[in-house]
Design an enzyme around this catalytic site. Structure first.
Site: not given
Ligand code: UD1
Length: 349
Positions: A164, A160, A92, A136
């Site tokens: 991976k 990042y 990890f 990932s």
């Molecule tokens: C993100 C990373 C991804 C990583 C993963 C780890 C990006 C672009 N991608 O994925 O590379 O492997 O985390 O867990 O950063 N959202 C909000 N408000 C927030 C945060 C997120 O609306 O404050 C939304 C995002 O737009 C998305 C969803 O929530 O639609 C999930 O976001 P997040 O938890 O950051 O995960 P990923 O974007 O899928």
């Protein structure tokens, strides 16, 4: 069976160590504590000791950064001299912030790629040739597909994700060089959330979280004012982004199943998506969290976040068919368990 867990004190590492120990594995965990806390594995021991069905807790914990060749070598040599050489590794250890990787790519290549090269060199030297690697779904980048299977193109869009993908490539090259020696599983995680049901261990991000779930739980506990939802104009059922959220305990179980699969089958390298195969929008996640925990999560919409995909959902059929595994926990359980952890530990460990 003895297993080395690198990055054992991190979010997924602690939950996996707990399960390994519950199942009677002899665990050696190493961590640099750059992005984790020494208390996390102590909490794992506390959970096991409070559980009357657990007999002995066999874990050794070392403060080792995988970039430190000398310490890694000593660890493998000691294990060999004690008559219990490492036969397998769950790997990890690594840095995981997309944002930090954009501002400091050298650090990410150093910690993730160089660290893994060190680990693989030592594993090779001590003939330990079974590895479960923490990859990932981020390696798929901005795919046109909405349901992602393992054979789609790998095209990460941030450093990042590149680290991976590069490590997966390296593991493929190593496998090809000695196909009758190595057993390798690249586990491509979707969105792990939740926490162990004890509320003793969970995700403890340093600073303001960039992932949605810890952000929601910190809003719920009053550490943060409100959630910003990135975009309400995505072509989805409610305009917010869709992801495949998986309970961290289901993910931890996936690691143990993958390790068992490798050990009992022929030498191979296998890529496996670990997700539920179900898509949930941000608004749905907020709604489930609010109803499950009876807490309001104030939110506002903003522009889409740069680099975000509209929908990211796992095709998990390969993992379901190969591994003796299926994700079992619901989104409601993820929200309840995640909130229990946050409410009992508002400042992390
Ligand atoms: C993100 C990373 C991804 C990583 C993963 C780890 C990006 C672009 N991608 O994925 O590379 O492997 O985390 O867990 O950063 N959202 C909000 N408000 C927030 C945060 C997120 O609306 O404050 C939304 C995002 O737009 C998305 C969803 O929530 O639609 C999930 O976001 P997040 O938890 O950051 O995960 P990923 O974007 O899928």
């Amino acid at each position: 069976m003895r297993v080395l867990v690198t990055g054992g004190a991190g979010f997924i590492g602690t939950h996996t160590c707990l399960l390994l120990l519950e199942k009677g594995y002899d665990v050696v965990a190493i961590d640099s504590y750059i992005n984790s806390n020494k208390k996390s594995l102590q909490r794992v021991i506390e959970i096991l000791k409070s559980n009357k069905t657990t007999k002995d807790v066999s874990i050794k914990i070392f403060n080792i950064d995988i970039r430190d060749k000398k310490k890694l070598d000593e660890l493998f040599l000691d294990a060999q001299n004690s008559g219990q050489p490492f036969k397998s590794v769950i790997h990890f250890a690594g840095l995981k912030s997309v944002k930090d990787s954009l501002s400091n790519p050298l650090l990410y290549w150093d910690a993730n790629v160089k660290g893994t090269i060190n680990l693989l060199n030592i594993m090779n030297k001590y003939k330990c040739k079974t590895i479960v690697f923490s990859s990932s779904a981020t390696i798929y980048g901005l795919s046109d597909d909405e349901i992602l299977s393992e054979n789609i193109e790998i095209k990460p869009i941030n450093p990042y994700g590149v680290t991976k993908a590069v490590i997966e490539k390296l593991l493929n090259d190593i496998f090809d060089s000695e196909p009758s020696c190595w057993r390798i599983a690249n586990l491509r995680y979707f969105n792990p959330i939740g926490a162990h049901s004890s509320g003793m261990i969970g995700e403890a991000p340093i600073g303001v979280p960039s992932n949605i779930f810890p952000y929601i739980t910190q809003v719920a506990s009053g550490v943060l004012d409100k959630l910003t939802i990135y975009g309400n104009d995505w072509p989805t059922r409610d305009g917010s982004g869709i992801r495949d959220y998986i309970h961290v305990m289901d993910l931890a179980e996936g690691h143990i199943s993958a390790l068992k699969y490798l050990v009992k089958n022929n030498h191979q390298i296998i890529n496996l998506n670990l997700g539920t195969g179900l898509g949930t929008s941000v608004l749905e996640l907020v709604d489930i969290f609010e109803r499950a925990n009876k807490i309001k999560i104030p939110f506002e919409f903003s522009e889409r976040r740069k680099g975000d995909s509209c929908k990211v959902i796992a095709d998990n059929s390969l993992a379901l068919s190969c591994l003796d595994w299926e994700p079992k926990r619901t989104l409601k359980e993820m929200c309840i368990d995640g909130w229990r952890w946050q409410s009992l530990n508002p400042n992390g460990y």
